[in-house]
Enzyme design. Structure first.
Site, PDB file in Angstrom:
ATOM      1  N   LYS A  98      -4.946   5.057   1.801  1.00  0.00           N
ATOM      2  CA  LYS A  98      -4.571   6.151   0.655  1.00  0.00           C
ATOM      3  C   LYS A  98      -4.957   7.245   0.675  1.00  0.00           C
ATOM      4  O   LYS A  98      -6.558   7.275   0.615  1.00  0.00           O
ATOM      5  CB  LYS A  98      -4.916   5.209  -0.726  1.00  0.00           C
ATOM      6  CG  LYS A  98      -3.985   4.312  -1.323  1.00  0.00           C
ATOM      7  CD  LYS A  98      -4.363   3.626  -2.716  1.00  0.00           C
ATOM      8  CE  LYS A  98      -3.422   2.793  -3.098  1.00  0.00           C
ATOM      9  NZ  LYS A  98      -2.844   1.829  -2.203  1.00  0.00           N
ATOM     10  N   ASP A 135       0.058   5.456   2.616  1.00  0.00           N
ATOM     11  CA  ASP A 135       0.574   4.730   1.097  1.00  0.00           C
ATOM     12  C   ASP A 135       0.893   5.937   0.301  1.00  0.00           C
ATOM     13  O   ASP A 135       0.561   7.155   0.686  1.00  0.00           O
ATOM     14  CB  ASP A 135      -0.710   4.033   0.371  1.00  0.00           C
ATOM     15  CG  ASP A 135      -0.838   2.564   0.962  1.00  0.00           C
ATOM     16  OD1 ASP A 135      -0.046   2.153   1.502  1.00  0.00           O
ATOM     17  OD2 ASP A 135      -1.836   2.068   0.300  1.00  0.00           O
ATOM     18  N   MET A 136       1.748   5.830  -0.556  1.00  0.00           N
ATOM     19  CA  MET A 136       2.358   6.987  -1.198  1.00  0.00           C
ATOM     20  C   MET A 136       1.709   6.464  -2.661  1.00  0.00           C
ATOM     21  O   MET A 136       1.791   5.493  -3.313  1.00  0.00           O
ATOM     22  CB  MET A 136       3.945   7.229  -1.308  1.00  0.00           C
ATOM     23  CG  MET A 136       4.153   8.391  -2.174  1.00  0.00           C
ATOM     24  SD  MET A 136       3.587  10.061  -1.481  1.00  0.00           S
ATOM     25  CE  MET A 136       4.799  10.096   0.032  1.00  0.00           C
ATOM     26  N   ARG A 185       8.105   3.256   5.255  1.00  0.00           N
ATOM     27  CA  ARG A 185       8.139   2.083   4.386  1.00  0.00           C
ATOM     28  C   ARG A 185       8.732   2.555   2.985  1.00  0.00           C
ATOM     29  O   ARG A 185       8.531   3.482   2.414  1.00  0.00           O
ATOM     30  CB  ARG A 185       6.552   1.779   4.043  1.00  0.00           C
ATOM     31  CG  ARG A 185       6.854   0.598   2.967  1.00  0.00           C
ATOM     32  CD  ARG A 185       5.164   0.383   2.346  1.00  0.00           C
ATOM     33  NE  ARG A 185       4.247  -0.014   3.558  1.00  0.00           N
ATOM     34  CZ  ARG A 185       3.066   0.341   3.494  1.00  0.00           C
ATOM     35  NH1 ARG A 185       2.594   0.791   2.216  1.00  0.00           N
ATOM     36  NH2 ARG A 185       2.216   0.134   4.239  1.00  0.00           N
ATOM     37  N   LYS A 188       9.919   0.484  -4.115  1.00  0.00           N
ATOM     38  CA  LYS A 188      10.514   0.873  -5.548  1.00  0.00           C
ATOM     39  C   LYS A 188       9.643   1.977  -6.259  1.00  0.00           C
ATOM     40  O   LYS A 188       9.965   3.000  -6.826  1.00  0.00           O
ATOM     41  CB  LYS A 188      10.698  -0.084  -6.564  1.00  0.00           C
ATOM     42  CG  LYS A 188      11.728  -1.211  -6.056  1.00  0.00           C
ATOM     43  CD  LYS A 188      12.238  -2.123  -7.195  1.00  0.00           C
ATOM     44  CE  LYS A 188      13.314  -3.048  -6.734  1.00  0.00           C
ATOM     45  NZ  LYS A 188      13.800  -4.206  -7.533  1.00  0.00           N
ATOM     46  N   GLY A 189       8.048   1.602  -6.012  1.00  0.00           N
ATOM     47  CA  GLY A 189       7.165   2.754  -6.670  1.00  0.00           C
ATOM     48  C   GLY A 189       6.326   1.911  -7.564  1.00  0.00           C
ATOM     49  O   GLY A 189       7.138   1.206  -8.496  1.00  0.00           O
ATOM     50  N   ALA A 190       5.054   1.827  -7.435  1.00  0.00           N
ATOM     51  CA  ALA A 190       4.258   1.404  -8.529  1.00  0.00           C
ATOM     52  C   ALA A 190       3.722   2.038  -9.538  1.00  0.00           C
ATOM     53  O   ALA A 190       2.867   1.631 -10.180  1.00  0.00           O
ATOM     54  CB  ALA A 190       3.191   0.710  -7.638  1.00  0.00           C
ATOM     55  N   ARG A 289      -1.816  -2.672 -11.157  1.00  0.00           N
ATOM     56  CA  ARG A 289      -0.471  -2.147 -10.775  1.00  0.00           C
ATOM     57  C   ARG A 289       0.174  -3.430 -10.401  1.00  0.00           C
ATOM     58  O   ARG A 289       1.367  -3.424 -10.938  1.00  0.00           O
ATOM     59  CB  ARG A 289      -0.638  -1.216  -9.596  1.00  0.00           C
ATOM     60  CG  ARG A 289      -0.821   0.167  -9.828  1.00  0.00           C
ATOM     61  CD  ARG A 289      -0.505   1.123  -8.824  1.00  0.00           C
ATOM     62  NE  ARG A 289      -1.163   1.001  -7.505  1.00  0.00           N
ATOM     63  CZ  ARG A 289      -2.372   1.294  -7.302  1.00  0.00           C
ATOM     64  NH1 ARG A 289      -3.063   1.874  -8.339  1.00  0.00           N
ATOM     65  NH2 ARG A 289      -3.093   1.000  -5.965  1.00  0.00           N
ATOM     66  N   ARG A 290      -0.417  -4.494  -9.887  1.00  0.00           N
ATOM     67  CA  ARG A 290       0.231  -5.841  -9.686  1.00  0.00           C
ATOM     68  C   ARG A 290       0.469  -6.300 -11.168  1.00  0.00           C
ATOM     69  O   ARG A 290       1.584  -6.989 -11.112  1.00  0.00           O
ATOM     70  CB  ARG A 290      -0.650  -6.931  -8.741  1.00  0.00           C
ATOM     71  CG  ARG A 290      -0.810  -6.235  -7.236  1.00  0.00           C
ATOM     72  CD  ARG A 290       0.191  -5.958  -6.665  1.00  0.00           C
ATOM     73  NE  ARG A 290       1.138  -4.920  -6.711  1.00  0.00           N
ATOM     74  CZ  ARG A 290       0.916  -3.703  -6.365  1.00  0.00           C
ATOM     75  NH1 ARG A 290      -0.285  -3.299  -5.776  1.00  0.00           N
ATOM     76  NH2 ARG A 290       1.702  -2.520  -6.472  1.00  0.00           N
TER      77      ARG A 290
HETATM   78  P1  FDA Z   1      10.518  -6.138  -8.229  1.00  0.00           P
HETATM   79  O1  FDA Z   1       9.318  -5.337  -9.072  1.00  0.00           O
HETATM   80  O2  FDA Z   1      12.051  -5.965  -9.085  1.00  0.00           O
HETATM   81  O3  FDA Z   1      10.320  -7.610  -8.136  1.00  0.00           O
HETATM   82  C1  FDA Z   1      11.124  -8.467  -7.570  1.00  0.00           C
HETATM   83  C2  FDA Z   1      10.464  -9.795  -7.700  1.00  0.00           C
HETATM   84  O4  FDA Z   1       9.445 -10.026  -6.816  1.00  0.00           O
HETATM   85  C3  FDA Z   1      10.150 -10.127  -8.937  1.00  0.00           C
HETATM   86  O5  FDA Z   1      11.010 -10.893  -9.763  1.00  0.00           O
HETATM   87  C4  FDA Z   1       9.168 -11.271  -8.797  1.00  0.00           C
HETATM   88  O6  FDA Z   1       9.553 -12.432  -8.334  1.00  0.00           O
HETATM   89  C5  FDA Z   1       8.386 -10.702  -7.639  1.00  0.00           C
HETATM   90  N1  FDA Z   1       7.200  -9.848  -7.860  1.00  0.00           N
HETATM   91  C6  FDA Z   1       7.253  -8.391  -7.803  1.00  0.00           C
HETATM   92  N2  FDA Z   1       6.082  -7.790  -7.887  1.00  0.00           N
HETATM   93  C7  FDA Z   1       5.368  -8.880  -8.369  1.00  0.00           C
HETATM   94  C8  FDA Z   1       3.918  -9.141  -8.607  1.00  0.00           C
HETATM   95  N3  FDA Z   1       3.081  -7.944  -8.794  1.00  0.00           N
HETATM   96  N4  FDA Z   1       3.427 -10.418  -8.920  1.00  0.00           N
HETATM   97  C9  FDA Z   1       4.309 -11.373  -8.941  1.00  0.00           C
HETATM   98  N5  FDA Z   1       5.729 -11.399  -8.642  1.00  0.00           N
HETATM   99  C10 FDA Z   1       5.960 -10.221  -8.219  1.00  0.00           C
HETATM  100  N6  FDA Z   1       4.220   1.338  -4.296  1.00  0.00           N
HETATM  101  C11 FDA Z   1       3.890   2.481  -4.204  1.00  0.00           C
HETATM  102  O7  FDA Z   1       4.026   3.450  -5.147  1.00  0.00           O
HETATM  103  N7  FDA Z   1       3.002   2.961  -3.167  1.00  0.00           N
HETATM  104  C12 FDA Z   1       3.034   2.365  -1.872  1.00  0.00           C
HETATM  105  O8  FDA Z   1       2.389   2.941  -1.020  1.00  0.00           O
HETATM  106  C13 FDA Z   1       3.380   1.029  -1.790  1.00  0.00           C
HETATM  107  N8  FDA Z   1       3.241   0.277  -0.867  1.00  0.00           N
HETATM  108  C14 FDA Z   1       3.894  -0.903  -0.892  1.00  0.00           C
HETATM  109  C15 FDA Z   1       3.451  -1.810   0.197  1.00  0.00           C
HETATM  110  C16 FDA Z   1       4.210  -3.098   0.236  1.00  0.00           C
HETATM  111  C17 FDA Z   1       4.090  -4.003   1.471  1.00  0.00           C
HETATM  112  C18 FDA Z   1       5.037  -3.583  -0.800  1.00  0.00           C
HETATM  113  C19 FDA Z   1       5.735  -4.850  -0.906  1.00  0.00           C
HETATM  114  C20 FDA Z   1       4.930  -2.797  -2.147  1.00  0.00           C
HETATM  115  C21 FDA Z   1       4.407  -1.652  -1.874  1.00  0.00           C
HETATM  116  N9  FDA Z   1       4.394  -0.915  -3.260  1.00  0.00           N
HETATM  117  C22 FDA Z   1       3.878   0.605  -3.175  1.00  0.00           C
HETATM  118  C23 FDA Z   1       4.734  -1.484  -4.649  1.00  0.00           C
HETATM  119  C24 FDA Z   1       6.200  -1.311  -4.927  1.00  0.00           C
HETATM  120  O9  FDA Z   1       6.424   0.103  -5.126  1.00  0.00           O
HETATM  121  C25 FDA Z   1       6.450  -2.123  -5.897  1.00  0.00           C
HETATM  122  O10 FDA Z   1       5.780  -1.733  -7.242  1.00  0.00           O
HETATM  123  C26 FDA Z   1       6.572  -3.740  -5.963  1.00  0.00           C
HETATM  124  O11 FDA Z   1       6.651  -3.946  -4.369  1.00  0.00           O
HETATM  125  C27 FDA Z   1       7.255  -4.385  -6.665  1.00  0.00           C
HETATM  126  O12 FDA Z   1       8.713  -4.177  -6.513  1.00  0.00           O
HETATM  127  P2  FDA Z   1       9.802  -5.109  -5.611  1.00  0.00           P
HETATM  128  O13 FDA Z   1      10.779  -4.173  -5.003  1.00  0.00           O
HETATM  129  O14 FDA Z   1       9.169  -6.187  -5.171  1.00  0.00           O
HETATM  130  O15 FDA Z   1      10.854  -5.457  -7.049  1.00  0.00           O
END
Ligand code: FDA
Length: 309
Positions: A98, A135-136, A185, A188-190, A289-290
């Protein structure tokens, strides 16, 4: 809505103190964070490698307020990178960084300081035989992060970027980056950006993700598809097949502790899977964020606090 509120509340020092010191926090933190030091991160990398899964190690920390503190993040990455090389793990492991942990937000010359620190980490990664992905973070940092990426890629062409489908600009950024040698990579965005720059509804974010993935899969770069969403996982396979991409020409990425069975299922199918493994003392921002991503996590955490309080 829940996410925006939670991320805003989490900025309060009082909330931070409660979350960091409450006993019920520990088991939930352990689900998402491999441990507090490089030894724990390397153990997780070894274990996942044994299961056929690659890793990206992230030394936790963000928003440093001094150049000196930013320098200590460089030392932490050097330590873990030399551990990866010494244990013969570097061919299956990279590191995620980051820029805010490297000084990007410092009021004077922040971007320049972050670039210099990132350069030192990229050099250590190259020496270990691996690479760095940037990371973003929140939407205000995207232009600066992409400038740093471009500067790093001159000497370290394997440096990867992250793009967030929730931002309206991202489809265009995907077009710019879907080039030969470029590792991107898509997630969706956290964070919780305003509607002026981001899609407010989850269904719109999903549609944007699908469009962006289409651009990356049709391009000539290396897509890293960071999603646990079953719909996105399926779409990735379909788009890879449609674009004639073999199993080594893209990868799935998921977070440590999230859908571990699915990670193993995909790896067993012969897909490339990489797990993002965070470690370190500064777990608070990452942990919140998680929690914010999933109402069930918040409810579980709140119930544990109340039942013990
Ligand atoms: P969605 O949130 O719709 O989740 C789909 C399903 O996955 C849920 O129904 C659940 O089953 C499971 N799930 C997802 N998140 C969970 C959680 N926290 N606890 C338990 N179950 C969960 N973001 C960002 O802004 N900058 C970044 O650099 C990164 N880097 C990054 C690296 C990697 C390897 C991953 C996988 C993700 C990121 N992210 C990130 C986070 C990303 O933006 C996003 O917030 C999460 O991955 C959740 O989105 P999903 O696409 O999984 O879908």
């Amino acid at each position: 809505m829940l996410r925006t509120g939670l991320l805003a509340a989490a900025r309060s020092p009082r909330v931070r103190r409660v979350v960091e010191t409450a006993a019920p926090t520990r088991p939930l933190v352990r689900r998402f964070v491999a441990g507090t030091d490089a030894t724990a991160a390397l153990a997780a990398a070894r274990e996942l490698r044994g299961k056929g899964v690659r890793v990206s190690l992230d030394h936790l920390g963000e928003h440093v307020t001094s150049a000196e503190h930013a320098g200590s993040a460089v030392s932490a990455y050097r330590e873990v990178l030399s551990g990866l090389a010494a244990e013969g793990l570097a061919d299956r492991a990279e590191v995620s960084v980051k820029l805010s942990a490297l000084g990007q937000a410092l009021p004077v010359d922040g971007e320049k300081i972050a670039l210099e620190h990132a350069r030192r980490i990229c050099a250590a990664a190259a020496q270990a035989g691996t690479a760095v992905t940037l990371d973003m973070e929140d939407h205000t940092t995207v232009d600066s992060t992409l400038r740093v990426l471009a500067a790093l890629r001159v000497d370290f062409p394997r440096t990867g970027a992250v793009l967030q489908a929730q931002l309206r600009r991202t489809e265009g950024d995907c077009r710019d980056l879907a080039r030969e040698g470029s590792r991107v990579r898509l997630c969706k965005g956290a964070y919780a950006p305003p509607a002026s720059v981001a899609f407010p509804r989850p269904s719109e974010v999903d549609r944007s993700f699908a469009r962006c993935l289409g651009v990356l899969m049709a391009g000539s770069g290396y897509p890293m598809v960071a999603s646990h969403d079953p719909w996105m996982v399926r779409l990735t396979g379909q788009l890879a097949a449609r674009n004639g991409r073999g199993a080594t020409e893209y990868e799935h990425q998921m977070l440590y502790g999230v859908r571990p069975d699915e990670q193993l299922r995909l790896a067993a199918e012969g897909r490339r899977v990489r797990v993002y493994v965070p470690y370190g003392q500064e777990w608070y921002g990452y942990f919140v964020r998680r929690l914010a991503e999933r109402p069930a996590n918040v409810a579980f955490f709140a119930r544990s606090l109340l039942s013990r309080g």
